[in-house]
Design a protein around this motif. Sequence first.
Motif, PDB file in Angstrom:
ATOM      1  N   LEU A  84       0.821  -1.208   0.000  1.00  0.00           N
ATOM      2  CA  LEU A  84       0.000   0.000   0.000  1.00  0.00           C
ATOM      3  C   LEU A  84       0.858   1.262   0.000  1.00  0.00           C
ATOM      4  N   LYS A  85       1.936   1.247   0.757  1.00  0.00           N
ATOM      5  CA  LYS A  85       2.830   2.408   0.783  1.00  0.00           C
ATOM      6  C   LYS A  85       3.472   2.631  -0.577  1.00  0.00           C
ATOM      7  N   LEU A  86       3.819   1.553  -1.250  1.00  0.00           N
ATOM      8  CA  LEU A  86       4.377   1.665  -2.589  1.00  0.00           C
ATOM      9  C   LEU A  86       3.335   2.235  -3.554  1.00  0.00           C
ATOM     10  N   SER A  87       2.103   1.762  -3.442  1.00  0.00           N
ATOM     11  CA  SER A  87       1.022   2.285  -4.283  1.00  0.00           C
ATOM     12  C   SER A  87       0.813   3.775  -4.033  1.00  0.00           C
ATOM     13  N   LYS A  88       0.878   4.165  -2.783  1.00  0.00           N
ATOM     14  CA  LYS A  88       0.701   5.577  -2.435  1.00  0.00           C
ATOM     15  C   LYS A  88       1.791   6.423  -3.093  1.00  0.00           C
TER      16      LYS A  88
ATOM     17  N   GLN B 235       3.378  10.310  -7.295  1.00  0.00           N
ATOM     18  CA  GLN B 235       4.232  10.645  -8.436  1.00  0.00           C
ATOM     19  C   GLN B 235       3.379  10.926  -9.673  1.00  0.00           C
ATOM     20  N   GLN B 236       2.365  10.109  -9.909  1.00  0.00           N
ATOM     21  CA  GLN B 236       1.480  10.321 -11.056  1.00  0.00           C
ATOM     22  C   GLN B 236       0.698  11.620 -10.903  1.00  0.00           C
ATOM     23  N   LEU B 237       0.310  11.922  -9.670  1.00  0.00           N
ATOM     24  CA  LEU B 237      -0.444  13.138  -9.410  1.00  0.00           C
ATOM     25  C   LEU B 237       0.380  14.388  -9.724  1.00  0.00           C
TER      26      LEU B 237
ATOM     27  N   LEU C 290      -6.642  11.391  -7.109  1.00  0.00           N
ATOM     28  CA  LEU C 290      -6.918  11.825  -5.734  1.00  0.00           C
ATOM     29  C   LEU C 290      -7.844  10.848  -5.019  1.00  0.00           C
ATOM     30  N   ASN C 291      -8.859  10.354  -5.731  1.00  0.00           N
ATOM     31  CA  ASN C 291      -9.760   9.369  -5.125  1.00  0.00           C
ATOM     32  C   ASN C 291      -9.009   8.078  -4.794  1.00  0.00           C
ATOM     33  N   GLY C 292      -8.148   7.650  -5.693  1.00  0.00           N
ATOM     34  CA  GLY C 292      -7.335   6.458  -5.432  1.00  0.00           C
ATOM     35  C   GLY C 292      -6.404   6.667  -4.253  1.00  0.00           C
ATOM     36  N   LEU C 293      -5.820   7.850  -4.155  1.00  0.00           N
ATOM     37  CA  LEU C 293      -4.922   8.175  -3.051  1.00  0.00           C
ATOM     38  C   LEU C 293      -5.663   8.143  -1.712  1.00  0.00           C
ATOM     39  N   LYS C 294      -6.863   8.714  -1.689  1.00  0.00           N
ATOM     40  CA  LYS C 294      -7.663   8.701  -0.459  1.00  0.00           C
ATOM     41  C   LYS C 294      -7.992   7.276  -0.036  1.00  0.00           C
ATOM     42  N   ALA C 295      -8.340   6.435  -1.000  1.00  0.00           N
ATOM     43  CA  ALA C 295      -8.672   5.042  -0.700  1.00  0.00           C
ATOM     44  C   ALA C 295      -7.458   4.296  -0.149  1.00  0.00           C
ATOM     45  N   VAL C 296      -6.318   4.518  -0.763  1.00  0.00           N
ATOM     46  CA  VAL C 296      -5.092   3.852  -0.311  1.00  0.00           C
ATOM     47  C   VAL C 296      -4.720   4.331   1.093  1.00  0.00           C
ATOM     48  N   GLU C 297      -4.844   5.624   1.349  1.00  0.00           N
ATOM     49  CA  GLU C 297      -4.521   6.152   2.681  1.00  0.00           C
ATOM     50  C   GLU C 297      -5.446   5.576   3.749  1.00  0.00           C
ATOM     51  N   ARG C 298      -6.735   5.429   3.423  1.00  0.00           N
ATOM     52  CA  ARG C 298      -7.666   4.813   4.387  1.00  0.00           C
ATOM     53  C   ARG C 298      -7.267   3.380   4.692  1.00  0.00           C
ATOM     54  N   GLU C 299      -6.920   2.650   3.648  1.00  0.00           N
ATOM     55  CA  GLU C 299      -6.529   1.253   3.857  1.00  0.00           C
ATOM     56  C   GLU C 299      -5.217   1.149   4.630  1.00  0.00           C
TER      57      GLU C 299
END
Length: 85
Positions: free
Chosen positions: A43-47, A52-54, A67-76
């Motif tokens: 998850l940290k790698l995905s974040k 970087q993409q953002l 941003l939506n993907g980032l929020k989901a990853v941060e919640r998880e």
Amino acid sequence: MARGWESKAVADQIEEGESRRRQPSETEGTKEQRVLKERLDSLKLSKSRLLQQLEHARHPAQRNVLLNGLKAVEREIEEVSVKVS
């Protein structure tokens, strides 16, 4: 006949390795803890990839998706962090 220094050292290393296999280390934890740790690392790698993409995203729709993907990853990450601790 006495054993030489090198053969004694090899025998000690073999014995130490066998005893480690018999007694799991406290740092290894349970299988579930290892799986959670691996998930947290993923998850940290995905974040970091999303961040970087953002940085390079220019189109508003693409930025919103990231941003939506980032929020989901941060919640998880928060949920898994609680379980790992």
